[in-house]
Design an enzyme around this catalytic site. Structure first.
Site, PDB file in Angstrom:
ATOM      1  CD1 TRP A  99      -1.972  -2.336   1.702  1.00 49.09           C
ATOM      2  CD2 TRP A  99      -2.991  -1.268   0.011  1.00 49.09           C
ATOM      3  NE1 TRP A  99      -2.962  -3.156   1.205  1.00 49.09           N
ATOM      4  CE2 TRP A  99      -3.596  -2.539   0.184  1.00 49.09           C
ATOM      5  CE3 TRP A  99      -3.463  -0.427  -0.996  1.00 49.09           C
ATOM      6  CZ2 TRP A  99      -4.664  -2.967  -0.618  1.00 49.09           C
ATOM      7  CZ3 TRP A  99      -4.518  -0.854  -1.793  1.00 49.09           C
ATOM      8  CH2 TRP A  99      -5.112  -2.113  -1.600  1.00 49.09           C
ATOM      9  CG  ASP A 166      -3.027   4.451   4.277  1.00 44.24           C
ATOM     10  OD1 ASP A 166      -4.064   4.321   4.965  1.00 44.24           O
ATOM     11  OD2 ASP A 166      -2.806   3.763   3.261  1.00 44.24           O
ATOM     12  CE  LYS A 190      -8.445  -2.619   5.960  1.00 45.26           C
ATOM     13  NZ  LYS A 190      -8.286  -3.787   5.128  1.00 45.26           N
TER      14      LYS A 190
END
Lengths: 354, 354
Positions: A99, A166, A190
Site C-alpha cells: 500500500w 495512511d 476496518k
C-alpha cells in the site's frame, strides 16, 4: 458460531448490524435510510454526529478539520500530492508494504517521491527505523499498519516537515497523538464502518500552499467548506460509521479498545511462539495487533489446518498470496472469544500432528 | 401511507429495502453484507451481475465497458476532461442547469469549455436546441435531465465528436440508444441504487488519447481493467443496486418502466394544466418525466398546500430554492398511486380555494 477474521471489509459489532438493518426498513417516519435526502435535518445530524465522534474518540486538537470522503485510501494516494506537493516538488515516503508502494507510484504524476527507507528486500517483514527525512521534503508519508505483512509502526518520526499517515487499517485501534500528524486518512472499512467511506483529518494550515489548480472534488478545502456535503455523500456508509463509533464510545473509547486489542494480540502471538507447528512471519518488535501473520513449520500442514478452521467457523484466515500461510485480522469488533476459539484449534491441531 | 417524491437520494422499491435489510443481518452463512471481503466469490458474483444487468437493461452494444465508481457525478465532471481533453484542448458544453454549469467549471483546470448554448438567461426553463458543435471539440457534453428545473432532453445531437452525457437523474427511466453516446455517467442515487455509487458506460476506443498522465483512480482504463475492483468498491451500494436492477428487470425492463413513467408524468402535468391554482414552470416540450416543477398562480397559497401535502404523507415536494414552488420527483420506484394521491390533494385544495 462464526468468527470473522477477514482482513477487510471486516467484522463490525452485531448490534450495529441490527440497527443498520432496521434503518434500511425505517430510518424516519417509515422512510428507509436509503431513500432520504442527504439534505434532511435528520441526515445532517448524522454527519454532524459522525464528525463529532471522530474528533472526540481521537481527541482531535483544534486547528484540524475532519472530512468524510469517497474513493478509499487509493484516491488519497493522489489527493495527498495534489494538495500538498508543489509543482516539481519532492515528498519523502517510507515504504513498508504494497500500500505504501502504491502511494509512492501515484506521486509521479505530480512530482517526485523520495523513498527514505524500504523493507521491500525482505518482503516487508519489518519496519525500517533508521532513516533521515530531508528538511526540504514537501511532506513525509507513512502507513501505520501493513495488513498484508502484519507489521505496525509504533513510533512516528519527529520532523519539521508535515507528516501524512495512511491509517486505514489501525485507526481507532490504539491511542495516537493527532498533533504528531498533519494529515491522517483512512478507508472506513476496518474500524470505522462499511466500505464506501473514507475519512481525512487535516491540519488546516497545511492547505492552500501547493500552488496547484485542483478539481473541486479532489480539494480538501472544498470538502471542509462543504461540511462533507459538497456533493451527495455515501449516506448509508456514514450512517453505519456513526452507529459503530457510538458503539466504540460506549465501550469506553479508543483507550479501552486498545487494551482489548493488546490482550487479543498477546494471546495469539503467545500461542504462535509456543506452538511448535506455527511461526510468526515478521520482526517481533513490529508485530501488528490488527493483522497477525503466521505460517507453519511444515507447509504441508497448512491446508489441513485451514480446512479444520473453516469447519469450525473460523473465517478469513488464509494469508495474502504474497506472504502465504495465515493472517488473522483482529479489528476492534472481533471479540476475544473468537481469538480463544482460534487458539484452541491451533492447540488441538498441534496435539494431533506432533 | 408515505409518498416519497424526494429529488434524491430517492425512493427505491419496498422489496429492495426488505432484501437489503435482510442482507445486513445475513448475506452468506450468517455473515452480514457489511463484513464480507469484496474478494469473496459471492461478492464478485454481485459485481458481475450488476454490470451484466446494466448492459442488459440498457442494451449496451459491444465495444463499451461498464464500470462501477465512487465520487458521484461531481467527480465525473473532472474525470471526463482528465480522460478525454488533450492539454490545451477545447470541449463543447450545453448549459441546461446548475449541474451542467458545475461540469463546465471543472474543465478550466484542464483546458477550455466552449458553451455552445445556454438557457441560463431564463433560469434554465427550456432546453436550447439550435446550436453548432465545432468539429474540433474534444467532445460534446450534455445533461439529459435537469432535476432542479424539471427539463429533459428528448433529442441528442448527431455529431462527429464524442458525445458525453450526465444521465444521473433519468438513466434507465426511458429507452435510450447507447450507441449515440461515447460516455454516459450517472450517480446511482436516483434510478440505480443508493448514494455512494457512480456508474460509467464508456466506449473503449475513446480512451487513451488525451496524452495526459492520470492518477490511477481517475483513469477509466484502470477501473475497466480492474473489473470495477481496482480498490475496495462500495460493497453495500453495489449490492442494493443489483437488487434494484433485478426489480427493474422483473418489471419488464426499461421499455416497460418508461410506459409507467410516461403515464405518471402525463397524469400530473394534465392536472397542473387543468387546475386553475397551479402552473408549470418550464417549456411544455422540454418537460421532464422525472422531476415535475410547478408553482401556484397565487404564491401565498404555496405554504398551506405544502402543509396539506405533508399532513397527507406527501414527502419531498418542496421546490428547489432557485425555482421555488413545488417539485414532484417521480423516479422509477414511485408508484402511480402516489401520483394519484398528489393529484387528488391538488383537486381538493382547488375546490377549497376557488
Amino acid at each position: 458460531m462464526r468468527h470473522n477474521f477477514g482482513a477487510g471489509p471486516c467484522i463490525l459489532p452485531q448490534e450495529v448490524f441490527k440497527q443498520a438493518s432496521q434503518a434500511v426498513l425505517d430510518f424516519k417516519d417509515g422512510l428507509s435510510i436509503l431513500e432520504i435526502s442527504h439534505r434532511t435535518p435528520e441526515f445532517e445530524a448524522v454527519v454532524d454526529e459522525t464528525v463529532r465522534l471522530i474528533k472526540e474518540l481521537m481527541n482531535v486538537p483544534s486547528g484540524y478539520s475532519v472530512v468524510l470522503l469517497q474513493g478509499g485510501a487509493s484516491l488519497q494516494f493522489s489527493m495527498v500530492p495534489m494538495n500538498l506537493l508543489p509543482e516539481g516538488g519532492t515528498a519523502a515516503y517510507l515504504e513498508t508494504g504494497i500500500w505504501a508502494n502504491k502511494a509512492i507510484k501515484e506521486v509521479k504524476t505530480f512530482g517526485t517521491a523520495n523513498i527514505v527507507a524500504s523493507s521491500k528486500e525482505s518482503n516487508y517483514t519489518y519496519v525500517p527505523k533508521d532513516y533521515v527525512i530531508p528538511e526540504d521534503s514537501a511532506y513525509f508519508h507513512c502507513t501505520s499498519n501493513n495488513t498484508i505483512y502484519g507489521t505496525e509502526l509504533y513510533n512516528f518520526p519527529t520532523t519539521s516537515v508535515p507528516v501524512v499517515c495512511d491509517m486505514s487499517s489501525d485507526i481507532m485501534s490504539r491511542v495516537i497523538d493527532v498533533a504528531q500528524f498533519d494529515l491522517i486518512y483512512a478507508g472506513a472499512q476496518k474500524n470505522i464502518g462499511p466500505a464506501g467511506l473514507t475519512i481525512a483529518i487535516v491540519k488546516d494550515e497545511i492547505l492552500g500552499k501547493s500552488g496547484r489548480k485542483l478539481p473541486s472534488m479532489l480539494d480538501y478545502q472544498v470538502h471542509i467548506e462543504g461540511g462533507s456535503m459538497y456533493n451527495t455523500p455515501p449516506v448509508f456508509s456514514i450512517y453505519v460509521a456513526m452507529l459503530n463509533l457510538r458503539w466504540l464510545k460506549s465501550k469506553g473509547g479508543v483507550a479501552e479498545i486498545e487494551k482489548e486489542n493488546k490482550a487479543k494480540a498477546e494471546a495469539l502471538y503467545k500461542e504462535i511462539d509456543r506452538n511448535p507447528l506455527f511461526k510468526g512471519t515478521c520482526a517481533v518488535e513490529d508485530r501488528s495487533r490488527m493483522n497477525v501473520c503466521f505460517v507453519m513449520e511444515n507447509p504441508e500442514l497448512e491446508k489441513p489446518f485451514l480446512k479444520l478452521a473453516e469447519e469450525n467457523g473460523i473465517e478469513g484466515i488464509k494469508g495474502h498470496r504474497s506472504v502465504g500461510g495465515f493472517r488473522a485480522s483482529m479489528y476492534n469488533a472481533l471479540p476475544i472469544t473468537s481469538v480463544h476459539a482460534l487458539i484452541e484449534l491451533m492447540q488441538i491441531f498441534a496435539e494431533k500432528h506432533q
